[in-house]
Design a protein around this motif. Structure first.
Motif, PDB file in Angstrom:
ATOM      1  N   LEU A   1       0.823  -1.213   0.000  1.00 59.46           N
ATOM      2  CA  LEU A   1       0.000   0.000   0.000  1.00 59.46           C
ATOM      3  C   LEU A   1       0.857   1.263   0.000  1.00 59.46           C
ATOM      4  O   LEU A   1       0.548   2.226  -0.707  1.00 59.46           O
ATOM      5  N   VAL A   2       1.918   1.253   0.789  1.00 58.17           N
ATOM      6  CA  VAL A   2       2.792   2.429   0.847  1.00 58.17           C
ATOM      7  C   VAL A   2       3.479   2.643  -0.498  1.00 58.17           C
ATOM      8  O   VAL A   2       3.657   3.784  -0.941  1.00 58.17           O
ATOM      9  N   VAL A   3       3.838   1.563  -1.179  1.00 55.60           N
ATOM     10  CA  VAL A   3       4.531   1.673  -2.466  1.00 55.60           C
ATOM     11  C   VAL A   3       3.601   2.184  -3.561  1.00 55.60           C
ATOM     12  O   VAL A   3       3.987   3.040  -4.366  1.00 55.60           O
ATOM     13  N   ILE A   4       2.347   1.687  -3.590  1.00 54.47           N
ATOM     14  CA  ILE A   4       1.460   2.016  -4.718  1.00 54.47           C
ATOM     15  C   ILE A   4       0.583   3.235  -4.481  1.00 54.47           C
ATOM     16  O   ILE A   4       0.054   3.804  -5.436  1.00 54.47           O
TER      17      ILE A   4
ATOM     18  N   ALA B   1      -7.112   0.799  -3.314  1.00 57.46           N
ATOM     19  CA  ALA B   1      -6.465  -0.380  -3.899  1.00 57.46           C
ATOM     20  C   ALA B   1      -7.506  -1.404  -4.345  1.00 57.46           C
ATOM     21  O   ALA B   1      -7.375  -2.005  -5.421  1.00 57.46           O
ATOM     22  N   LEU B   2      -8.557  -1.590  -3.524  1.00 60.53           N
ATOM     23  CA  LEU B   2      -9.619  -2.537  -3.885  1.00 60.53           C
ATOM     24  C   LEU B   2     -10.394  -2.052  -5.105  1.00 60.53           C
ATOM     25  O   LEU B   2     -10.789  -2.857  -5.961  1.00 60.53           O
TER      26      LEU B   2
ATOM     27  N   PRO C   1       0.014  -4.735  11.936  1.00 62.39           N
ATOM     28  CA  PRO C   1      -0.749  -4.223  10.787  1.00 62.39           C
ATOM     29  C   PRO C   1      -2.203  -3.943  11.135  1.00 62.39           C
ATOM     30  O   PRO C   1      -2.791  -2.977  10.638  1.00 62.39           O
ATOM     31  N   LEU C   2      -2.805  -4.796  11.993  1.00 59.47           N
ATOM     32  CA  LEU C   2      -4.190  -4.581  12.402  1.00 59.47           C
ATOM     33  C   LEU C   2      -4.321  -3.279  13.198  1.00 59.47           C
ATOM     34  O   LEU C   2      -5.248  -2.499  12.991  1.00 59.47           O
ATOM     35  N   ILE C   3      -3.379  -3.052  14.102  1.00 56.83           N
ATOM     36  CA  ILE C   3      -3.413  -1.832  14.928  1.00 56.83           C
ATOM     37  C   ILE C   3      -3.308  -0.596  14.052  1.00 56.83           C
ATOM     38  O   ILE C   3      -4.058   0.370  14.215  1.00 56.83           O
ATOM     39  N   TYR C   4      -2.387  -0.627  13.089  1.00 55.98           N
ATOM     40  CA  TYR C   4      -2.179   0.546  12.237  1.00 55.98           C
ATOM     41  C   TYR C   4      -3.290   0.738  11.215  1.00 55.98           C
ATOM     42  O   TYR C   4      -3.587   1.866  10.829  1.00 55.98           O
ATOM     43  N   SER C   5      -3.917  -0.349  10.770  1.00 58.55           N
ATOM     44  CA  SER C   5      -4.965  -0.209   9.752  1.00 58.55           C
ATOM     45  C   SER C   5      -6.338   0.067  10.347  1.00 58.55           C
ATOM     46  O   SER C   5      -7.099   0.889   9.837  1.00 58.55           O
ATOM     47  N   LEU C   6      -6.670  -0.613  11.456  1.00 54.44           N
ATOM     48  CA  LEU C   6      -7.992  -0.447  12.045  1.00 54.44           C
ATOM     49  C   LEU C   6      -8.190   0.938  12.655  1.00 54.44           C
ATOM     50  O   LEU C   6      -9.307   1.448  12.706  1.00 54.44           O
TER      51      LEU C   6
ATOM     52  N   GLN D   1      -6.878   2.938   5.838  1.00 55.52           N
ATOM     53  CA  GLN D   1      -8.180   2.438   5.393  1.00 55.52           C
ATOM     54  C   GLN D   1      -8.541   3.003   4.022  1.00 55.52           C
ATOM     55  O   GLN D   1      -9.047   2.284   3.156  1.00 55.52           O
ATOM     56  N   GLY D   2      -8.280   4.299   3.832  1.00 54.18           N
ATOM     57  CA  GLY D   2      -8.551   4.934   2.539  1.00 54.18           C
ATOM     58  C   GLY D   2      -7.693   4.331   1.436  1.00 54.18           C
ATOM     59  O   GLY D   2      -8.178   4.099   0.313  1.00 54.18           O
ATOM     60  N   ALA D   3      -6.434   4.065   1.732  1.00 57.13           N
ATOM     61  CA  ALA D   3      -5.541   3.454   0.744  1.00 57.13           C
ATOM     62  C   ALA D   3      -6.012   2.048   0.386  1.00 57.13           C
ATOM     63  O   ALA D   3      -5.941   1.637  -0.781  1.00 57.13           O
TER      64      ALA D   3
END
Length: 310
Positions: A48-51, A303-304, A286-291, A297-299
């Motif tokens: 996600l950070v790369v794209i 991506a989806l 990753p769960l802590i940083y994403s949730l 979440q926007g990224a």
């Protein structure tokens, strides 16, 4: 059994959870799931950070280092642990055991320093918002990350290399993988020097970065209290909450494991602690940083959406 030189040792018995044979199969599936979560979650953060250009900021640059570290650390210890859960002969080669000891020490030290660097990044973003990108430029970010890995190597791997001595039989490790506190119990001679080196190293890689994190957040707290906008306070706490959660979990277990004398060692208790910071915590990051992070979440949503288009 008479002491033998460790150069003649080819493999060691790694007890793991063999004291609870009825739990080995359920634990295999549980730890396999956690390991897959770790691989998927940390790889997703990295991709996600790369794209996504919105995530190409200093904070996520350092988060990529943390994601790489989590994958590398667990891959060094979990696959062998999973194999031993299924194997009737619970062994590990001496070379792999030594490699795990070096890797766990290096990755642990690097994580402490990177977490401290991330705290400095949050301090700069909140206390100097208008000058943030000027201060935390890409050149400085690369220097800080390179410095974190270099310092970690020289304060962890190098001292261990020069202080490690032959081990004695019986060659049995009552743990889930090889790391320094466990390895000390197999050394033939007096381990006072090794314990002193371990405490000094832990002070440099655990206490000093922790002190830096505490000072950074004290300054952040003062800055947040002085904010007039409630929305500004909420945003500041939101950007720091994920990092604070990771720091609390990691430092709590790491300090207990590495900053204590060998005399208070407890095999069963240490297995649980090591499981938490070497297996479970990397999957939780990753769960802590994403949730708790709207940017991530926007990224993910973007991506989806791109994936649906293809």
């Amino acid at each position: 059994m008479t002491p033998e030189n460790s150069s003649t040792v080819t493999e060691l018995v790694l007890i793991g959870f063999s004291n609870h044979p009825q739990a080995e199969i359920p634990l295999f599936f549980l730890f396999s799931l956690i390991y897959l979560m770790n691989l998927f979650g940390n790889t997703a953060i990295f991709v996600l950070v790369v794209i996504d250009s919105c995530l190409q900021t200093p904070m996520y640059f350092f988060l990529c280092h943390l994601a790489f570290l989590n994958i590398f650390y667990t891959t060094a210890v979990v696959p062998k642990m999973l194999l031993n859960l299924l194997a009737s002969k619970k062994v590990i080669s001496y070379d792999l055991c030594l490699a795990q000891t070096y890797i766990s020490l290096l990755m642990g030290a690097a994580e402490c320093i990177i977490l401290a660097v991330m705290a400095l990044d949050r301090y700069t973003a909140i206390c100097y918002p208008l000058r943030y990108l000027l201060i935390m430029n890409w050149s400085l970010c690369v220097q800080l990350s390179a410095g974190a890995w270099t310092i970690s190597f020289f304060v962890s791997v190098v001292p261990l290399y020069f202080t490690i001595v032959p081990i004695c039989g019986p060659y049995i490790i009552d743990h889930i993988f090889c790391e320094v506190p466990v390895f000390l119990h197999m050394i033939c001679n007096d381990t006072s020097l090794q314990e002193i080196v371990m405490v000094i190293g832990a002070s440099g890689t655990l206490l000093l970065p922790f002190l830096l994190i505490v000072l950074s957040y004290l300054r952040i707290l003062v800055a947040v209290i002085r904010m007039h906008s409630a929305e500004g306070r909420k945003k500041a706490f939101s950007t720091c909450s994920s990092h604070l959660t990771v720091v609390t979990i990691y430092y709590g277990t790491g300090m207990f494991m590495y900053m204590r004398p060998k005399s208070v060692y407890s095999a069963e208790g240490d297995k649980l602690i090591s499981l938490f910071y070497a297996v479970i915590n990397p999957a939780l990051n990753p769960l802590i940083y994403s949730l708790r992070n709207k940017e991530v979440q926007g990224a993910m949503q973007r991506a989806l959406e791109r994936w649906k288009v293809f």
